[in-house]
Design a protein around this motif. Structure first.
Motif, mmCIF file in Angstrom:
data_model
loop_
_atom_site.group_PDB
_atom_site.id
_atom_site.type_symbol
_atom_site.label_atom_id
_atom_site.label_comp_id
_atom_site.label_asym_id
_atom_site.label_seq_id
_atom_site.Cartn_x
_atom_site.Cartn_y
_atom_site.Cartn_z
ATOM 1 N N ALA A 1 0.836 -1.194 0.000
ATOM 2 C CA ALA A 1 0.000 0.000 0.000
ATOM 3 C C ALA A 1 0.870 1.243 0.000
ATOM 4 C CB ALA A 1 -0.903 0.000 1.239
ATOM 5 N N ALA A 2 0.313 2.328 -0.552
ATOM 6 C CA ALA A 2 1.019 3.599 -0.506
ATOM 7 C C ALA A 2 1.230 3.994 0.948
ATOM 8 C CB ALA A 2 0.203 4.663 -1.238
ATOM 9 N N THR A 3 2.311 4.697 1.214
ATOM 10 C CA THR A 3 2.660 5.052 2.583
ATOM 11 C C THR A 3 1.595 5.941 3.207
ATOM 12 O OG1 THR A 3 5.006 4.893 2.084
ATOM 13 C CG2 THR A 3 4.374 6.141 4.050
ATOM 14 N N THR A 4 1.149 5.556 4.381
ATOM 15 C CA THR A 4 0.184 6.324 5.161
ATOM 16 C C THR A 4 0.861 6.743 6.449
ATOM 17 O OG1 THR A 4 -1.707 5.090 4.273
ATOM 18 C CG2 THR A 4 -2.027 6.238 6.371
ATOM 19 N N ARG A 5 0.890 8.059 6.721
ATOM 20 C CA ARG A 5 1.519 8.565 7.938
ATOM 21 C C ARG A 5 0.552 8.394 9.113
ATOM 22 N NH1 ARG A 5 5.690 11.886 8.042
ATOM 23 N NH2 ARG A 5 4.744 13.331 9.516
ATOM 24 N N VAL A 6 1.085 7.817 10.200
ATOM 25 C CA VAL A 6 0.256 7.476 11.348
ATOM 26 C C VAL A 6 0.813 8.107 12.613
ATOM 27 C CG1 VAL A 6 -0.705 5.588 12.728
ATOM 28 C CG2 VAL A 6 -0.271 5.246 10.278
ATOM 29 N N VAL A 7 -0.081 8.599 13.461
ATOM 30 C CA VAL A 7 0.266 8.921 14.844
ATOM 31 C C VAL A 7 -0.485 7.932 15.720
ATOM 32 C CG1 VAL A 7 -0.039 10.561 16.733
ATOM 33 C CG2 VAL A 7 0.835 11.357 14.534
ATOM 34 N N LEU A 8 0.252 7.252 16.575
ATOM 35 C CA LEU A 8 -0.281 6.198 17.434
ATOM 36 C C LEU A 8 -0.278 6.652 18.884
ATOM 37 C CD1 LEU A 8 -1.006 3.157 18.046
ATOM 38 C CD2 LEU A 8 1.464 2.746 18.093
ATOM 39 N N ALA A 9 -1.367 6.397 19.598
ATOM 40 C CA ALA A 9 -1.440 6.730 21.024
ATOM 41 C C ALA A 9 -1.870 5.500 21.809
ATOM 42 C CB ALA A 9 -2.426 7.880 21.258
ATOM 43 N N GLU A 10 -0.991 5.028 22.680
ATOM 44 C CA GLU A 10 -1.241 3.848 23.517
ATOM 45 C C GLU A 10 -0.325 3.940 24.721
ATOM 46 O OE1 GLU A 10 -1.919 0.722 25.546
ATOM 47 O OE2 GLU A 10 -3.135 0.878 23.708
ATOM 48 N N ASP A 11 -0.897 3.855 25.945
ATOM 49 C CA ASP A 11 -0.073 4.048 27.134
ATOM 50 C C ASP A 11 0.743 2.813 27.486
ATOM 51 O OD1 ASP A 11 -1.579 2.723 29.823
ATOM 52 O OD2 ASP A 11 -2.857 3.072 28.079
ATOM 53 N N GLY A 12 0.319 1.639 27.067
ATOM 54 C CA GLY A 12 1.075 0.436 27.361
ATOM 55 C C GLY A 12 2.299 0.329 26.463
ATOM 56 N N VAL B 1 4.948 5.302 10.747
ATOM 57 C CA VAL B 1 4.560 5.804 12.072
ATOM 58 C C VAL B 1 5.389 7.040 12.379
ATOM 59 C CG1 VAL B 1 4.291 5.251 14.507
ATOM 60 C CG2 VAL B 1 4.001 3.452 12.787
ATOM 61 N N ALA B 2 4.760 8.196 12.315
ATOM 62 C CA ALA B 2 5.468 9.455 12.543
ATOM 63 C C ALA B 2 5.755 9.672 14.018
ATOM 64 C CB ALA B 2 4.643 10.628 11.991
ATOM 65 N N ALA B 3 4.859 9.202 14.897
ATOM 66 C CA ALA B 3 5.056 9.355 16.344
ATOM 67 C C ALA B 3 4.195 8.337 17.067
ATOM 68 C CB ALA B 3 4.715 10.769 16.798
ATOM 69 N N ALA B 4 4.687 7.845 18.200
ATOM 70 C CA ALA B 4 3.928 6.947 19.064
ATOM 71 C C ALA B 4 3.984 7.528 20.464
ATOM 72 C CB ALA B 4 4.520 5.539 19.032
ATOM 73 N N VAL B 5 2.832 7.884 21.023
ATOM 74 C CA VAL B 5 2.776 8.616 22.285
ATOM 75 C C VAL B 5 1.954 7.860 23.313
ATOM 76 C CG1 VAL B 5 3.057 10.805 21.062
ATOM 77 C CG2 VAL B 5 0.754 9.965 21.584
ATOM 78 N N GLY B 6 1.998 8.355 24.569
ATOM 79 C CA GLY B 6 1.374 7.616 25.657
ATOM 80 C C GLY B 6 0.258 8.311 26.394
ATOM 81 N N ASP B 7 -0.214 9.476 25.924
ATOM 82 C CA ASP B 7 -1.342 10.134 26.585
ATOM 83 C C ASP B 7 -2.065 11.047 25.599
ATOM 84 O OD1 ASP B 7 -0.409 13.075 26.957
ATOM 85 O OD2 ASP B 7 1.266 11.899 27.756
ATOM 86 N N GLY B 8 -3.251 11.500 26.004
ATOM 87 C CA GLY B 8 -4.100 12.273 25.110
ATOM 88 C C GLY B 8 -3.525 13.604 24.687
ATOM 89 N N GLU B 9 -2.928 14.324 25.609
ATOM 90 C CA GLU B 9 -2.369 15.627 25.260
ATOM 91 C C GLU B 9 -1.191 15.478 24.301
ATOM 92 O OE1 GLU B 9 -3.526 18.678 25.901
ATOM 93 O OE2 GLU B 9 -5.256 17.571 26.704
ATOM 94 N N ALA B 10 -0.381 14.450 24.515
ATOM 95 C CA ALA B 10 0.725 14.198 23.602
ATOM 96 C C ALA B 10 0.213 13.816 22.223
ATOM 97 C CB ALA B 10 1.626 13.094 24.151
#
Length: 241
Positions: free
Chosen positions: A19-30, A48-57
């Motif tokens: 598939a064509a590249t899809t930019r993703v931001v992932l949020a999961e605290d675990g 995956v452009a960023a993987a963060v652990g809370d809503g504000e991030a």
């Protein structure tokens, strides 16, 4: 542990699925699940452009990276209640075309209805973690959402159905089964295979459902899903649902 994990680019090698590249931001605290999802998305050609652990991030990362897709958990720090889905709703209000898929261990009907109603219900998904058992189906669901579709776990649909007991009492057991599959974004052919009936029978059930719910008939699959979800979500609900 909720440290953000910046990610730059996909892993080396040809991505699975092409598939064509899809930019993703992932949020999961675990941390372990977050790292696992990063690896999975990379493997299937997502960036995956960023993987963060809370809503504000999450909100900050979306502002910084302008992704095509957000994948977020519902419960994250600091209160571990509904921070993720509240952030998702906030993001969709600001940018209705942003593709968002929520992963949850629980059905939150109030926020689910609000999320599904945002951006006219397009490019949105609500999946239950414990029911995601097939990697290929999960990846396909993400791609369908990015492409403009709507993907909803059947259990979420059942929770929304309970909000409208009177009008939905008019539906037969089979019509309710078809309705749940419609809300997953299934085509008539796919529904027919799942229920082991003919496409003609499915078409008849769909027509009956739309008529009984006073919804306009349509041949467009996505509009069909949106019409049903708009109806099911119209009962509202408190943020604590």
């Amino acid at each position: 542990m909720t440290d953000d994990v910046p990610v730059t680019g996909a892993v080396a090698g040809a991505p699975v699925g092409g598939a064509a590249t899809t930019r993703v931001v992932l949020a999961e605290d675990g941390v372990l699940l977050r790292e696992g999802l990063v690896g999975l998305l990379d493997r299937f050609g997502f960036q995956v452009a960023a993987a963060v652990g809370d809503g504000e991030a999450l909100v900050a990362a979306v502002a910084e990276h302008d992704p095509d897709l957000v994948v977020t958990d519902v419960r994250m720090p600091p209160a571990f209640t509904d921070e993720g889905i509240r952030a998702a709703v906030r993001l969709r209000r600001a940018r209705p075309d942003l593709a968002v898929v929520v992963l949850s261990q629980y059905v939150r009907p109030g926020y689910a209805a609000e999320l599904l109603d945002s951006g006219h219900g397009r490019r949105v998904g609500y999946l239950l973690k414990d029911r995601v058992v097939d990697v290929a189906e999960f990846v396909d669901a993400l791609r369908r959402v990015v492409a403009g579709g709507t993907v909803v776990d059947p259990e979420v649909v059942r929770q929304l159905l309970r909000r409208h007991r009177d009008p939905l009492a008019r539906l037969s057991v089979r019509e309710r089964e078809v309705l749940a599959l419609i809300a997953e974004g299934r085509s008539n052919a796919s529904i027919a295979r799942t229920l082991v009936v003919s496409e003609a029978a499915v078409g008849k059930h769909v027509g009956n459902i739309l008529a009984k719910l006073d919804l306009p008939p349509t041949e467009d699959g996505n509009r069909r899903v949106l019409a049903v979800l708009a109806y099911l979500g119209s009962g509202g609900g408190s943020a604590g649902d």
